[in-house]
Scaffold this motif. Structure first.
Motif, PDB file in Angstrom:
ATOM      1  N   TYR A  57      72.093 109.597  86.834  1.00 23.80           N
ATOM      2  CA  TYR A  57      72.443 110.692  87.211  1.00 23.80           C
ATOM      3  C   TYR A  57      73.774 111.138  86.369  1.00 23.80           C
ATOM      4  O   TYR A  57      74.805 111.340  85.620  1.00 23.80           O
ATOM      5  N   LYS A  76      70.173 119.029  91.981  1.00 25.99           N
ATOM      6  CA  LYS A  76      68.989 120.204  91.227  1.00 25.99           C
ATOM      7  C   LYS A  76      68.855 118.875  90.228  1.00 25.99           C
ATOM      8  O   LYS A  76      67.821 118.453  89.296  1.00 25.99           O
ATOM      9  N   TYR A  77      69.891 117.665  89.606  1.00 22.29           N
ATOM     10  CA  TYR A  77      69.003 116.975  88.891  1.00 22.29           C
ATOM     11  C   TYR A  77      67.906 115.585  89.901  1.00 22.29           C
ATOM     12  O   TYR A  77      66.694 115.766  89.324  1.00 22.29           O
ATOM     13  N   ASN A 122      66.753 119.459  83.475  1.00 25.91           N
ATOM     14  CA  ASN A 122      67.736 118.839  82.539  1.00 25.91           C
ATOM     15  C   ASN A 122      68.375 119.729  82.192  1.00 25.91           C
ATOM     16  O   ASN A 122      69.549 120.455  82.338  1.00 25.91           O
ATOM     17  N   ALA A 126      68.853 121.891  85.715  1.00 29.26           N
ATOM     18  CA  ALA A 126      69.905 121.013  85.907  1.00 29.26           C
ATOM     19  C   ALA A 126      71.107 121.136  85.736  1.00 29.26           C
ATOM     20  O   ALA A 126      72.377 121.457  86.265  1.00 29.26           O
TER      21      ALA A 126
END
Length: 138
Positions: A57, A76-77, A122, A126
């Motif tokens: 991350y 979100k990640y 992602n 994300a």
């Protein structure tokens, strides 16, 4: 065609580089805990995932997607990564318990499948924002 070119630009390769780091961490912890301590491969994979999640991350935020490190993006990640973990654990379970094959064969399959899914999620969910606040990396 330009959209595909952009996708395969530096961002994709940076994501791949971070992915290699995360994969080495995840798989290393999986192997270490399973082979050296006798921990169940599914549990070992979860521990490897957690460490990989934090490091990946951070690196994807500053290097790949150039986004501020925030709780919103992390959640979100982590959601995307948890989906990836679910896919990984499912593949490991199938290889070890149904196909009766070595868990590392399942891990190799996961190494191919999960990053592709995670990159798409992602990139388009994300780390996608309307404001596109980018971080200055020097």
């Amino acid at each position: 065609m330009s959209k595909i070119k952009r996708l395969l630009s530096g961002q994709f390769f940076k994501y791949g580089f971070v992915g290699i780091i995360g994969t080495v961490i995840h798989t290393g912890i999986l192997w270490l805990l399973t082979e050296q301590t006798g921990l169940n491969p599914l549990l070992s994979s979860i521990f490897g995932y957690l460490l990989s999640l934090l490091i990946s991350y951070y690196l994807n935020s500053i290097l790949t997607f150039k986004r501020s490190i925030t709780l919103k993006f992390f959640i979100k990640y982590a959601t995307v990564s948890s989906f990836g973990l679910f896919v990984n654990i499912t593949i490991l379970f199938i290889f070890e318990n149904i196909l009766l094959m070595h868990y590392m064969i399942g891990q190799i399959i996961s190494i191919v499948v999960v990053p592709i899914l995670n990159f798409i999620l992602n990139k388009y969910w994300a780390f996608n924002t309307k404001s596109k606040k980018k971080v200055q990396v020097e």
